[in-house]
Design a protein around this motif. Structure first.
Motif, PDB file in Angstrom:
ATOM      1  N   ILE A   1     -15.524  -3.256   6.012  1.00 12.90           N
ATOM      2  CA  ILE A   1     -15.249  -2.000   5.313  1.00 12.90           C
ATOM      3  C   ILE A   1     -13.982  -1.400   5.885  1.00 12.90           C
ATOM      4  O   ILE A   1     -13.860  -1.228   7.103  1.00 12.90           O
ATOM      5  N   LEU A   2     -13.031  -1.085   5.020  1.00 11.54           N
ATOM      6  CA  LEU A   2     -11.757  -0.499   5.435  1.00 11.54           C
ATOM      7  C   LEU A   2     -11.692   0.938   4.937  1.00 11.54           C
ATOM      8  O   LEU A   2     -11.742   1.201   3.731  1.00 11.54           O
ATOM      9  N   LYS A   3     -11.597   1.896   5.889  1.00 15.25           N
ATOM     10  CA  LYS A   3     -11.488   3.303   5.550  1.00 15.25           C
ATOM     11  C   LYS A   3     -10.199   3.858   6.155  1.00 15.25           C
ATOM     12  O   LYS A   3     -10.075   3.942   7.384  1.00 15.25           O
ATOM     13  N   LEU A   4      -9.263   4.208   5.310  1.00 16.79           N
ATOM     14  CA  LEU A   4      -7.980   4.756   5.757  1.00 16.79           C
ATOM     15  C   LEU A   4      -7.799   6.148   5.169  1.00 16.79           C
ATOM     16  O   LEU A   4      -8.072   6.367   3.983  1.00 16.79           O
ATOM     17  N   HIS A   5      -7.318   7.065   5.997  1.00 14.02           N
ATOM     18  CA  HIS A   5      -7.116   8.450   5.575  1.00 14.02           C
ATOM     19  C   HIS A   5      -5.630   8.801   5.719  1.00 14.02           C
ATOM     20  O   HIS A   5      -5.196   9.259   6.786  1.00 14.02           O
ATOM     21  N   PRO A   6      -4.818   8.588   4.676  1.00 15.11           N
ATOM     22  CA  PRO A   6      -3.380   8.858   4.778  1.00 15.11           C
ATOM     23  C   PRO A   6      -3.109  10.361   4.866  1.00 15.11           C
ATOM     24  O   PRO A   6      -3.603  11.139   4.039  1.00 15.11           O
ATOM     25  N   ARG A   7      -2.327  10.759   5.855  1.00 16.25           N
ATOM     26  CA  ARG A   7      -1.960  12.164   6.033  1.00 16.25           C
ATOM     27  C   ARG A   7      -0.457  12.256   6.249  1.00 16.25           C
ATOM     28  O   ARG A   7       0.135  11.431   6.947  1.00 16.25           O
ATOM     29  N   SER A   8       0.152  13.279   5.658  1.00 11.56           N
ATOM     30  CA  SER A   8       1.598  13.436   5.805  1.00 11.56           C
ATOM     31  C   SER A   8       1.973  13.817   7.226  1.00 11.56           C
ATOM     32  O   SER A   8       3.048  13.462   7.706  1.00 11.56           O
ATOM     33  N   SER A   9       1.099  14.532   7.933  1.00 17.97           N
ATOM     34  CA  SER A   9       1.363  14.941   9.312  1.00 17.97           C
ATOM     35  C   SER A   9       0.034  15.171  10.020  1.00 17.97           C
ATOM     36  O   SER A   9      -1.034  15.212   9.388  1.00 17.97           O
TER      37      SER A   9
ATOM     38  N   SER B   1      -7.153 -11.419   8.279  1.00 16.27           N
ATOM     39  CA  SER B   1      -5.895 -10.763   8.628  1.00 16.27           C
ATOM     40  C   SER B   1      -5.464  -9.846   7.487  1.00 16.27           C
ATOM     41  O   SER B   1      -5.041 -10.309   6.430  1.00 16.27           O
ATOM     42  N   LEU B   2      -5.566  -8.545   7.720  1.00 19.50           N
ATOM     43  CA  LEU B   2      -5.265  -7.549   6.685  1.00 19.50           C
ATOM     44  C   LEU B   2      -4.023  -6.757   7.050  1.00 19.50           C
ATOM     45  O   LEU B   2      -3.769  -6.474   8.224  1.00 19.50           O
ATOM     46  N   GLU B   3      -3.263  -6.394   6.030  1.00 19.38           N
ATOM     47  CA  GLU B   3      -2.131  -5.487   6.191  1.00 19.38           C
ATOM     48  C   GLU B   3      -2.276  -4.366   5.173  1.00 19.38           C
ATOM     49  O   GLU B   3      -2.533  -4.626   3.990  1.00 19.38           O
ATOM     50  N   ALA B   4      -2.138  -3.123   5.624  1.00 16.47           N
ATOM     51  CA  ALA B   4      -2.184  -1.955   4.738  1.00 16.47           C
ATOM     52  C   ALA B   4      -0.834  -1.265   4.783  1.00 16.47           C
ATOM     53  O   ALA B   4      -0.390  -0.809   5.843  1.00 16.47           O
ATOM     54  N   ILE B   5      -0.169  -1.188   3.642  1.00 18.60           N
ATOM     55  CA  ILE B   5       1.141  -0.546   3.535  1.00 18.60           C
ATOM     56  C   ILE B   5       0.922   0.795   2.863  1.00 18.60           C
ATOM     57  O   ILE B   5       0.606   0.866   1.671  1.00 18.60           O
ATOM     58  N   VAL B   6       1.068   1.881   3.626  1.00 21.67           N
ATOM     59  CA  VAL B   6       0.763   3.232   3.155  1.00 21.67           C
ATOM     60  C   VAL B   6       2.081   3.955   2.851  1.00 21.67           C
ATOM     61  O   VAL B   6       2.984   3.980   3.683  1.00 21.67           O
ATOM     62  N   THR B   7       2.152   4.572   1.647  1.00 23.13           N
ATOM     63  CA  THR B   7       3.361   5.271   1.222  1.00 23.13           C
ATOM     64  C   THR B   7       3.015   6.698   0.814  1.00 23.13           C
ATOM     65  O   THR B   7       2.076   6.925   0.051  1.00 23.13           O
ATOM     66  N   ILE B   8       3.777   7.658   1.357  1.00 19.65           N
ATOM     67  CA  ILE B   8       3.719   9.052   0.919  1.00 19.65           C
ATOM     68  C   ILE B   8       5.157   9.496   0.700  1.00 19.65           C
ATOM     69  O   ILE B   8       5.948   9.514   1.635  1.00 19.65           O
ATOM     70  N   GLY B   9       5.485   9.886  -0.535  1.00 20.49           N
ATOM     71  CA  GLY B   9       6.866  10.250  -0.840  1.00 20.49           C
ATOM     72  C   GLY B   9       7.791   9.082  -0.565  1.00 20.49           C
ATOM     73  O   GLY B   9       7.584   7.971  -1.038  1.00 20.49           O
ATOM     74  N   GLU B  10       8.832   9.312   0.265  1.00 21.70           N
ATOM     75  CA  GLU B  10       9.784   8.255   0.615  1.00 21.70           C
ATOM     76  C   GLU B  10       9.448   7.625   1.960  1.00 21.70           C
ATOM     77  O   GLU B  10      10.211   6.793   2.461  1.00 21.70           O
ATOM     78  N   ALA B  11       8.334   8.022   2.564  1.00 22.01           N
ATOM     79  CA  ALA B  11       7.933   7.485   3.861  1.00 22.01           C
ATOM     80  C   ALA B  11       6.910   6.370   3.672  1.00 22.01           C
ATOM     81  O   ALA B  11       6.063   6.428   2.787  1.00 22.01           O
ATOM     82  N   GLN B  12       7.001   5.365   4.540  1.00 22.44           N
ATOM     83  CA  GLN B  12       6.104   4.218   4.428  1.00 22.44           C
ATOM     84  C   GLN B  12       5.834   3.659   5.821  1.00 22.44           C
ATOM     85  O   GLN B  12       6.735   3.545   6.662  1.00 22.44           O
ATOM     86  N   VAL B  13       4.563   3.332   6.080  1.00 22.10           N
ATOM     87  CA  VAL B  13       4.185   2.684   7.330  1.00 22.10           C
ATOM     88  C   VAL B  13       3.274   1.511   7.014  1.00 22.10           C
ATOM     89  O   VAL B  13       2.633   1.468   5.958  1.00 22.10           O
ATOM     90  N   SER B  14       3.212   0.569   7.943  1.00 23.32           N
ATOM     91  CA  SER B  14       2.361  -0.600   7.774  1.00 23.32           C
ATOM     92  C   SER B  14       1.388  -0.682   8.939  1.00 23.32           C
ATOM     93  O   SER B  14       1.772  -0.444  10.096  1.00 23.32           O
ATOM     94  N   ARG B  15       0.148  -0.990   8.648  1.00 19.47           N
ATOM     95  CA  ARG B  15      -0.879  -1.163   9.663  1.00 19.47           C
ATOM     96  C   ARG B  15      -1.512  -2.542   9.490  1.00 19.47           C
ATOM     97  O   ARG B  15      -1.749  -2.986   8.365  1.00 19.47           O
ATOM     98  N   SER B  16      -1.813  -3.190  10.616  1.00 19.43           N
ATOM     99  CA  SER B  16      -2.435  -4.512  10.596  1.00 19.43           C
ATOM    100  C   SER B  16      -3.826  -4.431  11.211  1.00 19.43           C
ATOM    101  O   SER B  16      -4.029  -3.738  12.222  1.00 19.43           O
ATOM    102  N   TYR B  17      -4.773  -5.140  10.604  1.00 19.77           N
ATOM    103  CA  TYR B  17      -6.153  -5.138  11.076  1.00 19.77           C
ATOM    104  C   TYR B  17      -6.713  -6.559  10.965  1.00 19.77           C
ATOM    105  O   TYR B  17      -6.333  -7.321  10.060  1.00 19.77           O
ATOM    106  N   THR B  18      -7.626  -6.894  11.877  1.00 19.31           N
ATOM    107  CA  THR B  18      -8.324  -8.190  11.805  1.00 19.31           C
ATOM    108  C   THR B  18      -9.820  -7.944  11.996  1.00 19.31           C
ATOM    109  O   THR B  18     -10.406  -8.358  13.003  1.00 19.31           O
ATOM    110  N   PRO B  19     -10.455  -7.266  11.035  1.00 19.16           N
ATOM    111  CA  PRO B  19     -11.881  -6.970  11.195  1.00 19.16           C
ATOM    112  C   PRO B  19     -12.736  -8.219  11.068  1.00 19.16           C
ATOM    113  O   PRO B  19     -12.401  -9.148  10.322  1.00 19.16           O
ATOM    114  N   LYS B  20     -13.844  -8.203  11.780  1.00 18.95           N
ATOM    115  CA  LYS B  20     -14.830  -9.261  11.636  1.00 18.95           C
ATOM    116  C   LYS B  20     -15.837  -8.865  10.560  1.00 18.95           C
ATOM    117  O   LYS B  20     -15.970  -7.691  10.219  1.00 18.95           O
ATOM    118  N   ALA B  21     -16.558  -9.861  10.063  1.00 15.32           N
ATOM    119  CA  ALA B  21     -17.558  -9.589   9.029  1.00 15.32           C
ATOM    120  C   ALA B  21     -18.571  -8.579   9.533  1.00 15.32           C
ATOM    121  O   ALA B  21     -19.070  -8.675  10.658  1.00 15.32           O
TER     122      ALA B  21
END
Length: 561
Positions: free
Chosen positions: A318-326, A361-381
């Motif tokens: 289960i992947l839970k991401l909470h994108p916040r500008s600040s 091997s997961l990658e999450a590319i999060v974008t808000i406006g013109e800003a972008q970050v990438s996060r990598s995760y390797t969760p197990k089942a």
């Protein structure tokens, strides 16, 4: 695509043409035309998949099915009233609907509720039976409660039904629009890809076609008592993990006849939830379970008098991401997150992310406006990954004036660059736009804004701080020059003085009889040429003022300078 088409045509023919219809049925397909339909699934835009699906499924419809086509969000951004009936309900509209879908250019909002209401009213749902089939990849964005609307329409309608096809929606988001179907006696069907959308639309169209009942069979002898079902599957996220018994996650079961290779062949049926108990004809099947973006399949055998109890291990997390500008900011509804598995596209989410994904091997590319970050995760089942993703952005707001009190109304071009200069003397471009007032959400840092309006241009340095708004007023110190010529003379604006090489700087050019540009305050020369007749006229531009120049016709054969 050929498989989809053959499947869709066969299914529609079986449900709509094999038996005589009781009466003409009337329905409207409402297709999401909002900007999110450009998101991709397996490298193909959702709008493209939707067009192909409509073309395939609607290629051969029952003769008495009156079908219309509506869309929304396809003409302009930010307009909740951007809803249009592209094809009025009538018989034989399959080709017209496919052609209309080709012209949809997604860009705007998602007024789901108002679109369904307008479709119902077009079908005169308070006077006769009517059905709306909604295909959406997003949630309501126009502050109307779809659940309440569905209840109202059900109460007012003679026999009103809405079927909802959630295309690429997460399980949680799907629950928020499923009430449109549930409150009107319809079905909510989830589609994760093109084949799923063909399947869902085919089923929805089948629900519209009302067929004559077959003659009642002769009474048969009382059968021997048998079990109420012969299939009871279970599923867990991980090997040895607990079976899923609640409805926190939407579980979709689908079964198929095996093909020659032992994989998914002819589609047979679909059902939902962990409490699913099926009754199938004895034989061999391929059973598939899907939760979010994770799935698993296995062959099963149904035997007389026995209950098959296959167990599935999704090998999912289960992947839970909470994108916040600040830091400390609310979760951004404007955030978009692209999720990749082993470098390949897996899912696309908006706002808060809560999705079941395959372990790996997961990658999450999060974008808000013109800003972008990438996060990598390797969760197990069986694991849950939860994180606040803070992009550290601030808001910059530009306003422009020719001079104090003279607001710029024209589409001034602005381009944002990073302040840092590379070795080759260039700066990295971050964003651009056209308007007298523009705002951008940018990562904290130093920037330069280049602007250009006609012959006026300049640069404005500025800085952005996280969680703060920066207002940048821009004064062009400029006026407007309007030139009228006898016909289509060539017009070019030069500096009034020459450089050391004897050249004058060019600021703008165009053609008569009406030419207009914006210039910084100062002295200029207006050059005009038609055939061999030329003229030069000095002008002085003042900030915040308009200068109108009329160039008269020169004497025949003369050269005015």
């Amino acid at each position: 695509m050929q498989f989809w088409k053959k499947f869709a045509l066969g299914a529609v023919a079986a449900i709509g043409l094999a038996v005589p219809a009781v009466a003409a049925e009337r329905a409207v397909i409402v297709l999401d035309g909002s900007g999110s339909m450009w998101a991709q699934i397996d490298g193909k835009a959702r709008i493209t998949i939707a067009r192909e699906t409509l073309s395939a499924v609607l290629a051969d419809l029952p003769d008495d099915l009156e079908l219309g086509f509506m869309t929304y969000g396809h003409r302009e951004k930010g307009n909740c009233g951007d809803i249009e009936m592209l094809v009025e309900p009538t018989v034989g509209t399959g080709a017209a609907i496919a052609e209309a879908a080709e012209g949809i250019n997604p860009k705007g909002m998602t007024p789901i509720s108002d679109a369904v209401r307008l479709a119902a009213e077009n079908l005169r749902f308070t006077e006769e039976k009517a059905t709306v089939i909604l295909i959406t990849d997003g949630l309501e964005t126009c502050e109307v409660d779809p659940c309440q609307l569905a209840t109202e329409l059900e109460g007012q309608g003679i026999d009103f039904t809405t079927h909802v096809l959630g295309f690429g929606l997460s399980d949680e988001d799907g629950q928020q629009v499923a009430c449109l179907a549930e409150n009107t006696g319809g079905q909510y069907l989830s589609a994760a890809d093109g084949a799923g959308l063909v399947d869902a639309l085919t089923k929805a169209v089948a629900q519209v076609v009302e067929v004559a009942p077959e003659p009642a069979p002769e009474p048969a002898p009382e059968p021997e008592p048998v079990a109420a079902h012969n299939l009871k599957p279970t599923v867990s996220f991980a090997e040895g993990g607990p079976d899923l018994v609640d409805e926190t996650y939407d579980i979709v079961w689908s079964w198929y006849k095996p093909n020659a290779e032992g994989g998914e062949g002819e589609y047979v049926g679909t059902d939902y939830y962990s409490r699913f108990e099926g009754t199938l004809e004895p034989g061999e099947y391929i059973l598939k379970v899907e939760i979010g973006s994770a799935s698993a399949t296995q062959p099963i055998t149904i035997q007389d008098g026995k209950i098959a109890k296959p167990h599935f291990v999704l090998n999912a997390a289960i992947l839970k991401l909470h994108p916040r500008s600040s830091e400390g900011a609310e979760v951004s509804d404007d955030a978009s997150t692209e999720i990749k598995l082993n470098g390949e596209y897996l899912a696309y989410e908006y706002g808060d992310v809560d999705i079941v994904v395959p372990a790996g091997s997961l990658e999450a590319i999060v974008t808000i406006g013109e800003a972008q970050v990438s996060r990598s995760y390797t969760p197990k089942a069986g694991e849950t990954v939860e994180e606040d993703v803070v992009l550290g952005t601030g808001l910059v707001f530009f306003t422009t004036e020719y001079a104090p009190g003279a607001k710029v109304e024209d589409d001034i071009f602005m381009e944002i660059f990073e302040a840092k200069v590379a070795l080759d003397g260039t700066r990295k471009s971050v964003a651009y736009g056209y308007n007298g007032e523009q705002d951008y959400e940018l990562p904290a840092g130093d920037y330069v804004m280049d602007y250009r309006l006609g012959g006026a241009s300049g640069q404005v340095p500025f800085s952005v701080a996280s969680a703060e708004r920066t207002d940048v007023p821009v004064s062009l110190d400029a006026g407007v020059l309007s030139v009228t010529t006898p016909t289509d003379e060539y017009v070019e604006i030069f500096s009034s003085t020459k450089d050391i090489a004897g050249n004058r700087k060019s600021f703008d050019y165009g053609y008569g009889p009406s030419f207009q540009t914006t210039l910084a305050a100062g002295d200029y020369v207006v050059f005009s040429r038609k055939d061999d007749v030329e003229s030069e006229t000095p002008v002085t531009i003042k900030a915040g003022e308009r200068f109108e120049l009329t160039i008269e016709v020169a004497a025949e054969g003369g050269k005015k300078k």
